[in-house]
Structure formats: structure tokens, C-alpha cells
Design a protein around this motif. Structure first.
Motif, short mmCIF file in Angstrom:
data_model
loop_
_atom_site.label_atom_id
_atom_site.label_comp_id
_atom_site.label_asym_id
_atom_site.label_seq_id
_atom_site.Cartn_x
_atom_site.Cartn_y
_atom_site.Cartn_z
N MET A 163 1.01 -1.31 0.02
CA MET A 163 0.05 0.12 0.02
C MET A 163 0.77 1.21 0.15
O MET A 163 1.65 1.45 1.06
CB MET A 163 -0.78 0.05 1.13
N TYR A 164 0.77 1.99 -1.03
CA TYR A 164 1.61 3.17 -1.21
C TYR A 164 0.93 4.25 -1.57
O TYR A 164 -0.17 4.47 -2.52
CB TYR A 164 2.57 2.80 -2.62
N ASN A 165 1.21 5.30 -0.77
CA ASN A 165 0.12 6.55 -0.55
C ASN A 165 0.64 8.02 -1.11
O ASN A 165 0.09 8.88 -1.13
CB ASN A 165 -0.10 6.77 0.89
N GLY A 166 1.63 7.88 -1.71
CA GLY A 166 2.15 9.31 -2.32
C GLY A 166 3.54 9.04 -3.13
O GLY A 166 4.31 8.23 -2.66
N PHE A 167 3.87 9.81 -4.36
CA PHE A 167 5.11 9.48 -5.10
C PHE A 167 6.01 10.60 -4.59
O PHE A 167 5.90 11.90 -5.39
CB PHE A 167 4.68 9.56 -6.39
N SER A 183 -3.40 11.32 -10.84
CA SER A 183 -2.09 11.80 -11.11
C SER A 183 -1.14 10.79 -11.42
O SER A 183 -1.14 9.85 -12.27
CB SER A 183 -1.48 12.66 -10.08
N ALA A 184 0.09 10.69 -10.71
CA ALA A 184 1.12 9.79 -10.74
C ALA A 184 0.96 8.36 -10.62
O ALA A 184 1.32 7.41 -11.14
CB ALA A 184 2.33 10.24 -9.88
N SER A 185 -0.17 8.16 -9.81
CA SER A 185 -0.89 6.69 -9.53
C SER A 185 -1.53 6.23 -11.06
O SER A 185 -1.26 5.21 -11.21
CB SER A 185 -1.96 6.65 -8.73
N GLU A 186 -2.14 6.95 -11.76
CA GLU A 186 -2.87 7.07 -13.03
C GLU A 186 -1.77 6.59 -13.83
O GLU A 186 -1.63 5.79 -14.94
CB GLU A 186 -3.69 7.79 -13.43
N LEU A 187 -0.62 7.28 -13.76
CA LEU A 187 0.58 7.16 -14.51
C LEU A 187 1.16 5.74 -14.77
O LEU A 187 1.56 5.33 -15.63
CB LEU A 187 1.62 8.29 -14.36
N ILE A 188 1.15 5.25 -13.30
CA ILE A 188 1.75 3.80 -13.32
C ILE A 188 0.69 3.04 -14.12
O ILE A 188 1.57 2.22 -14.94
CB ILE A 188 1.58 3.46 -11.78
N ILE A 189 -0.67 3.05 -13.92
CA ILE A 189 -1.36 2.14 -14.87
C ILE A 189 -1.28 2.18 -16.37
O ILE A 189 -1.08 1.55 -17.12
CB ILE A 189 -2.81 2.23 -14.38
#
Length: 277
Positions: A38-42, A141-147
Motif C-alpha cells: 500500500m503506497y500513498n504518495g510519490f 495523477s502519478a498513480s494513474e501514470l503507473i497504470i
């Protein structure tokens, strides 16, 4: 009403920093050793710690990975590229994401590639070809970038709700000679956070203003909220079921007791914005 009691306390100011690596664990289920993160921020200052987590997963010999980004509002593009490199490892040097600017920008289409190092130190990579990602409306944001960035390269299985839909990146301009934070005018307490680019993956896709749609839709519900990281928690349980082939049919109807998502302090302060280093 405040009533004086004659007592006084000495307070010491300190700076607190949130560690975005909230939970890391390995779940054994049959022949599968499932890594859960569980990762909550880049945040780039924690990228080396993140690599250590992947070193732990590697030493445990995990066969599958569940990346929980349900409350991750984003952050650094560079950190996103580094995380993608830890998940994979077999695509070093290839394009993970591009930032497409308008025609007046001198550095059009800035590229972020899969990497093998963080500030000269080798990262730990798993060389996975499949990833399970847990998402909600707070995944942005950067989470969507991972996908989106990993999608052209490996099988990304998205479980949960549609993501927020933040496909743009920004830069911060300060009152300084070169517009950066260095030598900024100390009497000015404000800066401008400008949207300057759209994020696209290696095949040019970046149109997800309405969010990235999950492969298996499962909305968090107040009545069924579980303990984060517990294999019985609904989203994680669904991912484990998909990995092991034991998952029940995921309901697609919208429940009547949905709760409204709220902003956290990082989002209110703009710290979750996808930003360019």
C-alpha cells in the motif's frame, strides 16, 4: 468556553513527514506468494526506501504483486517511473511516459524512461509481466501514470473504482531570477502551480479525463470496509481471488450507501499534483 487553570506547557516545533509506504507484506495462498504494497504518495525522498521494499519482495520470492493505490493522489513523475522500473526491470531505457507540451515550449515531449538506478544506486526489480492494482476515485495523477505507463508493456489488472482522471502535469514558478525555488524572494509566500503538459504513454495514449476504468469494478462501501492489508478486505480479497483463480463474481451495481470521497491535507496543499522535476 476556555477556563484558565494557571498551568503552562513548553512546546517544541518539529517537522513531520509522512512515509508513503504504509503496508508491505507477503501473503501465501497455495502455490502463490503474493506481495502486497500500500503506497500513498510519490515522493522522491522515499524512492530508495521503496527500492528496499522491492528487495524484500525479491528475497521472499514473490510470484505476484498487488499494488494498492486506492488513496494515492499522486506526486512526482520521476518517482512513478522509478516504481514502474521496480515492478518490471526488463524494459530499461524504453519510454515509460512522455509529457506533451504545446508548440511554444522549447523542450517538447519530455521523456521518462524505465531506469535501473536511483542517484547512481541500483534499484531492486521484480521483472513482472502482470500487475494487480487497487484503485478508487482518490487514485490520481502519478498513480494513474503507473497504470497507463505500464499498460503497453505488461498486463495491468485494475480492481476497484474508476480513477480520478488527472492526466496533466505542472511546474511551480517562484519569485526568483530563474523562477525556481532557489534564491526565491523570502517575502513572497506564494508561488504559481501551472498546468503545462499532458501525460501520454509510449503508444501516445493519455486521454483519461474521466478516469481509468477498472477491469473489475468494486466500489468501497462503509458497511464492508475491512482492515487494510488483511486478505479478507474486499478489494485485496478480490485481487487474491483473481490471482489464484478462486474469485467470486464481482458485483457491478452501484451500491446505495456510497460515501463521498474527501480531500486530504496533501491534496489541499497541492502536494499530490503530478509535477515535473
Amino acid at each position: 468556553m476556555i477556563t484558565p487553570n494557571g498551568k503552562s506547557l513548553a512546546l517544541t516545533k518539529t517537522v513531520l513527514a509522512e512515509n508513503p509506504i504504509l503496508i508491505k507484506k507477503v501473503i501465501t495462498n497455495g502455490n502463490h506468494k503474493i506481495g502486497y504494497l500500500m503506497y500513498n504518495g510519490f515522493f522522491p525522498s522515499y524512492d530508495s526506501k521503496l527500492s528496499e521494499v522491492f528487495g524484500y519482495f525479491k528475497s521472499e520470492g514473490i510470484t505476484d504483486l498487488v499494488l494498492d493505490l486506492r488513496y494515492n493522489g499522486g506526486g512526482s513523475v520521476l518517482s512513478s517511473a522509478r516504481l514502474a522500473s521496480m515492478i518490471t526491470g526488463q524494459f530499461r531505457g524504453q519510454i515509460f511516459s512522455e509529457l506533451a507540451y504545446n508548440q511554444k515550449k522549447s523542450y517538447l515531449n519530455r521523456k521518462y524512461t524505465f531506469t535501473s538506478t536511483i542517484n547512481g544506486t541500483s534499484i531492486n526489480s521484480l521483472n513482472l509481466t502482470k500487475l494487480y492494482v487497487l484503485t478508487t476515485k482518490n487514485t490520481a495523477s502519478a498513480s494513474e501514470l503507473i497504470i497507463n505507463g505500464l499498460d503497453p508493456y505488461i498486463n495491468v489488472v485494475q480492481i476497484g473504482d474508476a480513477t480520478y482522471g488527472k492526466n496533466v502535469a505542472s511546474v511551480t514558478l517562484y519569485d526568483s531570477p530563474n523562477l525556481t525555488k532557489s534564491n526565491a524572494n523570502s517575502s513572497h509566500r506564494y508561488a504559481m502551480q501551472l498546468i503545462v503538459a499532458q501525460s501520454v504513454n509510449s503508444v501516445g495514449f493519455g486521454d483519461y479525463l474521466d478516469g481509468l476504468i477498472p477491469d473489475y469494478k468494486l466500489t468501497e462501501r462503509i458497511k464492508t470496509l475491512g482492515v487494510l492489508g488483511d486478505p479478507s478486505e474486499p478489494l485485496l480479497s478480490t485481487a487474491i481471488g483473481k490471482i489464484t483463480g478462486t474469485a467470486r463474481l464481482v458485483p457491478t451495481e452501484k451500491p446505495s450507501d456510497d460515501f463521498k470521497y474527501i480531500n486530504d491535507s496533501k491534496n489541499l496543499k497541492g502536494q499530490n499534483q503530478m509535477y515535473i522535476e
